[in-house]
Design an enzyme around this catalytic site. Structure first.
Site, PDB file in Angstrom:
ATOM      1  N   GLN A   2       2.698  10.089   1.325  1.00 27.56           N
ATOM      2  CA  GLN A   2       4.027   9.458   1.397  1.00 27.56           C
ATOM      3  C   GLN A   2       4.932   9.830   0.231  1.00 27.56           C
ATOM      4  O   GLN A   2       6.143   9.625   0.292  1.00 27.56           O
ATOM      5  CB  GLN A   2       3.892   7.931   1.461  1.00 27.56           C
ATOM      6  CG  GLN A   2       3.235   7.450   2.743  1.00 27.56           C
ATOM      7  CD  GLN A   2       3.167   5.942   2.779  1.00 27.56           C
ATOM      8  OE1 GLN A   2       2.243   5.352   2.255  1.00 27.56           O
ATOM      9  NE2 GLN A   2       4.168   5.310   3.364  1.00 27.56           N
TER      10      GLN A   2
ATOM     11  N   HIS B 245      -4.865   1.159   7.333  1.00 23.04           N
ATOM     12  CA  HIS B 245      -3.531   1.761   7.503  1.00 23.04           C
ATOM     13  C   HIS B 245      -3.346   2.929   6.533  1.00 23.04           C
ATOM     14  O   HIS B 245      -2.909   4.023   6.923  1.00 23.04           O
ATOM     15  CB  HIS B 245      -2.459   0.684   7.279  1.00 23.04           C
ATOM     16  CG  HIS B 245      -1.052   1.207   7.296  1.00 23.04           C
ATOM     17  ND1 HIS B 245      -0.139   0.848   8.255  1.00 23.04           N
ATOM     18  CD2 HIS B 245      -0.388   2.064   6.460  1.00 23.04           C
ATOM     19  CE1 HIS B 245       1.010   1.472   8.021  1.00 23.04           C
ATOM     20  NE2 HIS B 245       0.891   2.200   6.926  1.00 23.04           N
ATOM     21  N   GLU B 246      -3.705   2.702   5.257  1.00 17.15           N
ATOM     22  CA  GLU B 246      -3.521   3.755   4.246  1.00 17.15           C
ATOM     23  C   GLU B 246      -4.478   4.919   4.492  1.00 17.15           C
ATOM     24  O   GLU B 246      -4.109   6.085   4.317  1.00 17.15           O
ATOM     25  CB  GLU B 246      -3.710   3.198   2.831  1.00 17.15           C
ATOM     26  CG  GLU B 246      -2.728   2.099   2.441  1.00 17.15           C
ATOM     27  CD  GLU B 246      -1.272   2.451   2.691  1.00 17.15           C
ATOM     28  OE1 GLU B 246      -0.908   3.631   2.586  1.00 17.15           O
ATOM     29  OE2 GLU B 246      -0.504   1.525   3.029  1.00 17.15           O
TER      30      GLU B 246
ATOM     31  N   HIS C   3      -3.180   7.437   6.799  1.00 13.96           N
ATOM     32  CA  HIS C   3      -2.216   8.391   6.224  1.00 13.96           C
ATOM     33  C   HIS C   3      -2.920   9.665   5.748  1.00 13.96           C
ATOM     34  O   HIS C   3      -2.325  10.746   5.773  1.00 13.96           O
ATOM     35  CB  HIS C   3      -1.475   7.771   5.039  1.00 13.96           C
ATOM     36  CG  HIS C   3      -0.293   6.929   5.426  1.00 13.96           C
ATOM     37  ND1 HIS C   3       0.792   7.436   6.101  1.00 13.96           N
ATOM     38  CD2 HIS C   3      -0.021   5.615   5.221  1.00 13.96           C
ATOM     39  CE1 HIS C   3       1.681   6.468   6.302  1.00 13.96           C
ATOM     40  NE2 HIS C   3       1.212   5.345   5.777  1.00 13.96           N
TER      41      HIS C   3
ATOM     42  N   CYS D 177       5.468   0.184   7.419  1.00 15.28           N
ATOM     43  CA  CYS D 177       5.118   1.338   6.603  1.00 15.28           C
ATOM     44  C   CYS D 177       6.342   1.736   5.793  1.00 15.28           C
ATOM     45  O   CYS D 177       7.452   1.799   6.334  1.00 15.28           O
ATOM     46  CB  CYS D 177       4.707   2.495   7.528  1.00 15.28           C
ATOM     47  SG  CYS D 177       4.204   3.972   6.640  1.00 15.28           S
ATOM     48  N   LEU D 178       6.147   2.010   4.511  1.00 12.18           N
ATOM     49  CA  LEU D 178       7.281   2.375   3.655  1.00 12.18           C
ATOM     50  C   LEU D 178       7.966   3.659   4.126  1.00 12.18           C
ATOM     51  O   LEU D 178       9.135   3.880   3.825  1.00 12.18           O
ATOM     52  CB  LEU D 178       6.830   2.518   2.197  1.00 12.18           C
ATOM     53  CG  LEU D 178       6.357   1.216   1.530  1.00 12.18           C
ATOM     54  CD1 LEU D 178       5.798   1.508   0.144  1.00 12.18           C
ATOM     55  CD2 LEU D 178       7.476   0.187   1.450  1.00 12.18           C
TER      56      LEU D 178
ATOM     57  N   GLY E  49       0.841  -1.189   0.000  1.00  5.89           N
ATOM     58  CA  GLY E  49       0.000   0.000   0.000  1.00  5.89           C
ATOM     59  C   GLY E  49       0.876   1.238   0.000  1.00  5.89           C
ATOM     60  O   GLY E  49       2.003   1.204   0.511  1.00  5.89           O
TER      61      GLY E  49
HETATM   62 NI    NI Z   1       2.166   3.483   5.818  1.00  2.90          NI
END
Ligand code: NI
Length: 184
Positions: free
Chosen positions: A51, A140-141, A144, A98-99, A46
């Site tokens: 991000q 989760h996304e 953000h 998380c990236l 994701g």
């Molecule tokens: Ni994330």
């Protein structure tokens, strides 16, 4: 298509409430393509627009690699202006990463099933009820877009456990296998 650099956890753009997208146009389609490419390049499941430094209500997911036997594939999907209509089922713990916070993982409790309304990458309006990993990734996304990171849910003790990792990411000293921008 292009791989875009991913901002890391101390970047203030990750703390903003993202803006509603008003125009569904070719420019948005190109951005979605780039976000998919960026996500696959970093082996993520994701990626949310903040991000990559854009504070707009958009994320992409492809959680099919997490699928367990008997589950229907959901497919690579973009979520434009999503809203979570309901959350049901037990709060269950699952390991998240998380990236923007490379190599940090921990358990987060979230509801098992959600109903979500959104516009997809073909600009089709959809409403879906999902569970398991797909519900997890979407929640989760979605966070953000509200300026929330998964580490915010951790206890003070667990946060302390990750302190060194976070400092390393913050200082830009962590080696990451995909392009990132660190704030300092
Ligand atoms: Ni994330």
């Amino acid at each position: 298509m292009a791989v875009l650099p991913i901002v890391t956890y101390n970047d203030s753009v990750l703390r903003e409430k993202a803006a509603v997208i008003k125009h569904l146009d070719d420019e948005l389609k190109a951005l979605i393509d780039d976000m998919f490419e960026t996500m696959y390049n970093s082996d993520g499941v994701g990626l949310a627009a903040p991000q990559i430094g854009k504070s707009i209500r958009l994320f992409v997911i492809d959680g099919d690699v997490m699928m367990e036997e008997g589950e229907e594939p959901f497919g690579p999907t973009a979520f434009i202006n999503p809203s979570i209509m309901s959350k049901t089922g037990k709060n269950i713990p699952m390991d998240e990463g998380c990236l923007s916070i490379p190599e940090v993982r921990d358990k987060v409790f979230r509801p098992e099933t959600i109903r979500v309304k959104f516009t997809d990458q073909h600009f089709v309006e959809r409403e879906e009820e999902v569970g398991s990993w797909i519900a997890r990734i979407i929640q989760h996304e979605y966070d953000h877009l509200e300026g929330v990171l998964f580490i915010d849910y951790l206890s003070a003790f667990r946060k302390r456990m990750h302190k060194k990792d976070l400092e390393e990411i913050e200082s830009g000293n962590r080696e990451v296998s995909y392009p990132v921008v660190s704030k300092s």
